[in-house]
Design a protein around this motif. Sequence first.
Motif, PDB file in Angstrom:
ATOM      1  N   GLY A  40      59.346  30.100  73.755  1.00 45.01           N
ATOM      2  CA  GLY A  40      59.640  30.769  75.191  1.00 45.01           C
ATOM      3  C   GLY A  40      59.418  29.615  76.021  1.00 45.01           C
ATOM      4  O   GLY A  40      59.927  28.505  76.181  1.00 45.01           O
ATOM      5  N   ASP A  41      58.569  29.631  77.036  1.00 39.60           N
ATOM      6  CA  ASP A  41      58.337  28.859  78.338  1.00 39.60           C
ATOM      7  C   ASP A  41      57.081  27.676  77.720  1.00 39.60           C
ATOM      8  O   ASP A  41      56.664  26.873  78.799  1.00 39.60           O
ATOM      9  CB  ASP A  41      57.888  29.350  79.285  1.00 39.60           C
ATOM     10  CG  ASP A  41      58.943  30.259  80.021  1.00 39.60           C
ATOM     11  OD1 ASP A  41      60.200  30.117  79.593  1.00 39.60           O
ATOM     12  OD2 ASP A  41      58.739  31.237  80.565  1.00 39.60           O
ATOM     13  N   TYR A  42      56.543  27.806  76.614  1.00 39.37           N
ATOM     14  CA  TYR A  42      55.397  26.888  76.264  1.00 39.37           C
ATOM     15  C   TYR A  42      55.522  26.166  75.015  1.00 39.37           C
ATOM     16  O   TYR A  42      56.302  26.395  74.082  1.00 39.37           O
ATOM     17  CB  TYR A  42      54.192  28.017  76.265  1.00 39.37           C
ATOM     18  CG  TYR A  42      53.802  28.742  77.439  1.00 39.37           C
ATOM     19  CD1 TYR A  42      53.246  28.065  78.575  1.00 39.37           C
ATOM     20  CD2 TYR A  42      54.144  30.010  77.697  1.00 39.37           C
ATOM     21  CE1 TYR A  42      52.886  28.658  79.706  1.00 39.37           C
ATOM     22  CE2 TYR A  42      53.879  30.709  78.807  1.00 39.37           C
ATOM     23  CZ  TYR A  42      53.519  30.007  79.775  1.00 39.37           C
ATOM     24  OH  TYR A  42      53.009  30.798  80.811  1.00 39.37           O
TER      25      TYR A  42
ATOM     26  N   ASN B 209      53.312  23.647  79.604  1.00 40.19           N
ATOM     27  CA  ASN B 209      54.676  24.158  79.945  1.00 40.19           C
ATOM     28  C   ASN B 209      55.733  23.397  79.319  1.00 40.19           C
ATOM     29  O   ASN B 209      55.785  22.232  79.265  1.00 40.19           O
ATOM     30  CB  ASN B 209      54.768  24.101  81.731  1.00 40.19           C
ATOM     31  CG  ASN B 209      53.832  24.909  82.303  1.00 40.19           C
ATOM     32  OD1 ASN B 209      53.845  26.324  81.909  1.00 40.19           O
ATOM     33  ND2 ASN B 209      53.232  24.600  83.373  1.00 40.19           N
TER      34      ASN B 209
ATOM     35  N   ASP C  79      58.713  22.918  80.346  1.00 37.04           N
ATOM     36  CA  ASP C  79      59.416  22.221  81.131  1.00 37.04           C
ATOM     37  C   ASP C  79      58.832  20.896  81.636  1.00 37.04           C
ATOM     38  O   ASP C  79      59.189  20.038  82.449  1.00 37.04           O
ATOM     39  CB  ASP C  79      59.998  22.948  82.527  1.00 37.04           C
ATOM     40  CG  ASP C  79      58.875  23.608  83.078  1.00 37.04           C
ATOM     41  OD1 ASP C  79      57.477  23.025  83.251  1.00 37.04           O
ATOM     42  OD2 ASP C  79      59.062  24.115  84.153  1.00 37.04           O
TER      43      ASP C  79
END
Length: 419
Positions: A103-105, A142, A144
């Motif tokens: 996911g985002d992590y 994170n 990103d």
Amino acid sequence: MDKELDDALRQALTPDEEADFGLNQTILNQAKELRTMREKKNRNLSAAAAVAALVLCVSSLTAYGAWRYLSSSDVAGNIQDFSLAEAFSSDRAHLINETQNCGDYRVTLLSIVSGETLSAYPHGHNGSVSVDRTYAVIAIENGDGTPMPKLSEAAYAKLEFFASPLIGGYNPALYHMASMAGNYTDMTENGILYRLIECDNMEIFADHDLYLCVSDGTFYNKEAYRYDELTGKISRNVDYEGLNVLFSLPADASKANPEKAAEYIAALGVTSDYLTEKLHAELEDSFEVKAGEENPQGAEAAEYALQFVGNPYVWGKESLTEGTDSSGFTKSVYAHFGVSLPHSAAAQRAMGTKVETLENAEPGDLIFYETPAHAAIYLGDGMVVHAMPETGICISEADFDEIEEIRRIMEVSPPQSHK
């Protein structure tokens, strides 16, 4: 560290083939020794380059993890638990440094250690002190590259991660941090969130597959994982769109203690006839919700809630027909009557007024249980309606689990004076 260099090292150190374990472990130990010789908050480029020189010959994400993060000993030391810091530096600790992106992590399991009196701060639970414990440290970033919020920032309060050891062969919806006297401590450094997890000692289950899950949310999410009742295997739900990493934990089968494990499981009460009989109950045909003298309006909420029995449980949702968790269920039932409740069992416990005992409870009162993050609506005659994992919205006997608190949400309006 310059992000371009950081990304370049990550790419260079990501393996096409697994490196020799012994060589990799030697390099990890050298990297650890080098890291402890410098100040954590003043990592300079020369030190980073020296570590890079050590790990480039291995092309291993595991070796990369040893360079990138604080050690588990560092994390324990940062929270002033120097006894545990020493335990993480000892031979009994398992160094893992495995990273999974989801996911985002990006989540890294750093290491794990088990034993008696490892921490300077023994964990109290149900009036006793737990000293035989398992501790693990994870790092969450994170994906990103933006920094995770500091604990002092408002954004930290909005983060929701559930991290817990799991035992193969035991339903993870019932056996996890909450039932195994779990606890955690967070800290952040250099934009990375570190979580120190602890629970009762897992080594007695070393003859089982052992796991550590990290998912979004504040409680175990059965939608994020799959449990095979025939094999006892736990796996990720690959169709789940959020965070749901799953690590395999190292286990020394010689430390397994099946007899002690059976006693421990029995003591939890989760699989006993007591739970099974009381959790899965039915109302007699003659049952009716009777308005109480002190909370007659609450009976309307209880009666309304009954029509949704049989509808599904979905963590994080609050639809009475399509799916809801326990606090979403109570929230939506009371919303029908114009009463606003937060979607959080812990926050709901601060609402209304306290009812001292079950004998004083009236239909419509909310009952909160010793198991974290669970709420139910009292129906009267010792029965509740609630949304339960694996079961959905159901009827249970009120004492299916230890009652922690009872709150009266709907109060009788005070009489109006007439002049």
